[in-house]
Design a protein around this motif. Structure first.
Motif, short mmCIF file in Angstrom:
data_model
loop_
_atom_site.label_atom_id
_atom_site.label_comp_id
_atom_site.label_asym_id
_atom_site.label_seq_id
_atom_site.Cartn_x
_atom_site.Cartn_y
_atom_site.Cartn_z
N PHE A 22 113.79 -14.54 56.68
CA PHE A 22 112.60 -16.10 56.63
C PHE A 22 113.51 -16.70 56.41
O PHE A 22 114.39 -17.67 55.83
CB PHE A 22 111.59 -15.91 55.51
CG PHE A 22 110.62 -17.12 55.38
CD1 PHE A 22 109.55 -16.78 56.51
CD2 PHE A 22 110.83 -17.82 54.97
CE1 PHE A 22 108.60 -18.18 57.48
CE2 PHE A 22 110.02 -19.16 55.03
CZ PHE A 22 109.04 -18.79 56.48
N PHE A 68 105.24 -31.62 54.18
CA PHE A 68 105.81 -30.50 55.23
C PHE A 68 104.37 -29.93 54.72
O PHE A 68 103.57 -30.44 54.61
CB PHE A 68 107.19 -30.24 54.58
CG PHE A 68 106.48 -28.77 53.54
CD1 PHE A 68 106.39 -28.09 53.72
CD2 PHE A 68 107.09 -29.22 52.39
CE1 PHE A 68 106.61 -26.82 52.81
CE2 PHE A 68 106.18 -28.57 51.62
CZ PHE A 68 106.61 -27.49 51.48
N GLY A 70 103.04 -25.73 57.68
CA GLY A 70 104.28 -24.76 57.65
C GLY A 70 102.96 -23.69 58.76
O GLY A 70 101.88 -23.68 58.30
N TYR A 134 108.26 -19.62 63.00
CA TYR A 134 107.91 -20.78 62.07
C TYR A 134 107.90 -21.80 62.39
O TYR A 134 108.89 -22.25 62.71
CB TYR A 134 108.07 -19.88 60.54
CG TYR A 134 107.70 -20.97 59.14
CD1 TYR A 134 106.50 -20.63 59.16
CD2 TYR A 134 108.83 -22.01 59.25
CE1 TYR A 134 106.57 -20.95 57.39
CE2 TYR A 134 108.45 -22.45 57.88
CZ TYR A 134 106.54 -22.39 57.32
OH TYR A 134 106.64 -23.14 56.36
N ARG A 136 107.78 -25.57 60.79
CA ARG A 136 108.24 -26.46 59.82
C ARG A 136 108.01 -27.65 60.25
O ARG A 136 109.33 -28.64 60.45
CB ARG A 136 109.20 -26.05 58.73
CG ARG A 136 109.84 -27.46 57.96
CD ARG A 136 108.62 -27.77 57.24
NE ARG A 136 108.06 -25.96 56.09
CZ ARG A 136 108.67 -25.31 54.93
NH1 ARG A 136 109.60 -26.30 54.78
NH2 ARG A 136 108.08 -24.91 54.69
N TYR A 166 108.08 -12.93 54.85
CA TYR A 166 109.07 -13.47 54.03
C TYR A 166 110.00 -12.82 52.79
O TYR A 166 110.51 -12.86 52.62
CB TYR A 166 107.73 -14.41 53.53
CG TYR A 166 108.27 -15.32 52.34
CD1 TYR A 166 108.96 -16.23 53.49
CD2 TYR A 166 107.88 -15.53 51.07
CE1 TYR A 166 109.40 -17.43 51.83
CE2 TYR A 166 108.56 -15.87 49.93
CZ TYR A 166 109.15 -17.23 50.33
OH TYR A 166 109.45 -18.27 49.89
N LYS A 194 100.68 -30.78 50.35
CA LYS A 194 101.92 -29.93 50.46
C LYS A 194 102.93 -31.20 50.46
O LYS A 194 103.47 -31.70 51.57
CB LYS A 194 102.43 -29.07 51.74
CG LYS A 194 102.78 -27.88 52.07
CD LYS A 194 102.31 -26.85 53.03
CE LYS A 194 102.94 -25.66 52.67
NZ LYS A 194 103.39 -24.75 52.02
N TYR A 199 107.19 -28.13 45.07
CA TYR A 199 108.11 -26.76 45.17
C TYR A 199 109.76 -27.15 43.75
O TYR A 199 109.59 -26.09 43.46
CB TYR A 199 108.18 -26.47 45.96
CG TYR A 199 107.40 -26.29 47.37
CD1 TYR A 199 106.70 -24.91 47.72
CD2 TYR A 199 105.71 -27.54 48.14
CE1 TYR A 199 105.63 -24.45 47.90
CE2 TYR A 199 105.01 -26.92 48.65
CZ TYR A 199 104.64 -25.84 48.53
OH TYR A 199 103.47 -25.41 49.04
N SER A 233 104.82 -19.27 46.43
CA SER A 233 104.61 -20.16 47.66
C SER A 233 103.71 -19.02 47.98
O SER A 233 103.39 -19.01 49.69
CB SER A 233 105.99 -18.75 48.23
OG SER A 233 105.42 -17.32 47.92
N GLY A 299 99.06 -16.40 52.48
CA GLY A 299 100.30 -18.11 52.68
C GLY A 299 100.26 -18.04 53.99
O GLY A 299 100.37 -16.79 54.28
N THR A 300 101.08 -18.73 54.41
CA THR A 300 101.99 -18.82 56.35
C THR A 300 103.17 -17.78 56.42
O THR A 300 102.97 -17.00 57.28
CB THR A 300 101.54 -20.21 56.99
OG1 THR A 300 100.72 -20.68 57.01
CG2 THR A 300 102.17 -20.29 57.97
N ALA A 301 103.48 -18.06 55.54
CA ALA A 301 105.02 -17.78 55.76
C ALA A 301 105.07 -16.13 54.56
O ALA A 301 105.70 -15.20 55.82
CB ALA A 301 105.89 -18.31 54.33
C1 COI Z 1 103.49 -21.33 54.16
O1 COI Z 1 103.58 -20.43 53.42
O2 COI Z 1 104.57 -22.17 54.94
C2 COI Z 1 105.21 -22.09 52.89
O3 COI Z 1 105.50 -22.93 53.44
C3 COI Z 1 105.71 -21.61 51.21
C4 COI Z 1 106.92 -22.02 51.82
C5 COI Z 1 107.56 -21.27 50.06
C6 COI Z 1 107.74 -21.36 52.83
#
Ligand code: COI
Length: 354
Positions: A22, A68, A70, A134, A136, A166, A194, A199, A233, A299-301
């Protein structure tokens, strides 16, 4: 929006799709755009991926004025590429920005920027099962000042990374320790946004958890340290006696796109969903009396990540015999089925790239 594209003269070799991990590899290009009080958003451009020049006094570096997002692009079996609910990320970034005193980026502009960059690096969307690209997007101020004042100049950037799972173990259940010393968020703070700061403050607990042999921490509310909120996360859901419990979105929890999607799916499937505060003591009790049937993060990741162990102050609960639960597996298959174009998208969530 006019986007100036400068293609790299030196394309990178693509990584082996079987060992992406990841966020380790970046594609050939990135998107950049600037904002200032007079011109608003301007100078949209796609350029070769590379370092960004920062002033040593940039407010983002000193006072963390940064947000940010994701999201992911998915390769369908027919070779085409699609995004998943990108407008949700655009809206969430607007909410995060409002809290951090940063300018709004209109939803259409955000989605157009994401699409334009993914199109340029479309070859980087991996083909192997369980992989995706992914995306970002992030925004920060590069304005130089050491005094603490609001900024007027911002940069919006998007980078792309071909990814696999992830967690190193993929869909293997993860062990989670409940954090009872540090807190992540309180009402009136930035818990729902976010932003990098959320974090940064979580890392100390994450490091502590890893030392204990756990993958992640489960945060409790920052005032009473009594109610479960979210994991480092991802958001988290508990199946207790057939009902699904998850923390409400009331200022301290990240409004996850995957969280929202899973809740909609569960409701469609006829599950009772309880978006209310759940006390850690009640959760541990359910773990011991056998009514805690499944636990999973969203979660997305992380996509959907089964949880096998909860440790609260040394009291340990094992969930579903350390194996992924039936509902967790069904949700993973269905959601990723929509994302990879194998399931009919009855919710209208996917957005074709072209
Ligand atoms: C996501 O799941 O997109 C995030 O931003 C979590 C991150 C800790 C990778």
């Amino acid at each position: 929006m006019e986007i100036k594209i400068t293609r790299t003269s030196n394309p990178k070799e693509k990584p082996d799709e079987g060992s992406l991990g990841f966020g380790k590899y970046m594609t050939d290009h990135m998107f950049l755009m600037n904002y200032d009080g007079e011109e608003g958003w301007h100078d949209a451009r796609i350029v070769p991926y590379g370092p960004i020049e920062m002033l040593p006094t940039a407010v983002a570096l000193h006072y963390a004025q940064e947000t940010f997002e994701g999201l992911k692009a998915y390769r369908r079996a027919d070779g085409t590429v699609q995004l998943f609910r990108p407008e949700m990320n655009a809206r969430r970034m607007m909410n995060s920005n409002a809290r951090l005193c940063m300018p709004a980026m209109p939803e259409e502009m955000f989605v157009e920027a994401v699409k334009a960059l993914v199109k340029v690096d479309e070859d980087w969307v991996p083909h192997a099962p369980e992989t995706s690209l992914y995306i970002r997007p992030f925004m920060f101020t590069n304005e130089g000042q050491i005094g603490l004042h609001t900024s007027h100049h911002f940069t919006f950037c998007i980078v792309l990374s071909p990814v696999g799972a992830y967690y190193a173990g993929g869909l293997d259940p993860v062990k989670i320790v409940v954090e009872d010393e540090y807190v992540r968020a309180v009402k009136g703070g930035t818990g729902f946004a976010k932003c990098g700061g959320n974090y940064a403050v979580s890392m100390i607990a994450q490091a502590k958890a890893e030392k204990m042999g756990y993958s992640q921490v489960l945060w409790l509310d920052g005032v009473e340290r009594k109610y479960v909120e979210e994991v480092g996360s991802m958001n988290i859901m508990f199946k207790i006696a057939g009902k699904i419990y998850t923390a409400p979105i009331d200022g301290t929890v990240l409004p996850g796109v995957t969280r929202d999607s899973i809740l909609q799916i569960l409701k469609k499937w006829g599950y009772e969903v309880v978006e209310e505060r759940l006390a850690i003591d009640d959760l541990m009790k359910a773990g011991h009396d056998g009514t805690l049937e499944e636990v999973f993060g969203t979660g997305t990741a992380a996509v959907i990540s089964p949880v096998s162990v909860l440790n609260y102050k040394g009291d340990i609960v094992t969930i579903h015999d350390n194996k992924i639960g039936d509902l967790t597996q069904k949700l993973y298959d269905y959601l990723t089925g929509i994302q990879w174009g194998k399931e009919e998208d009855v919710f209208g969530w996917t957005v074709p790239l072209n």
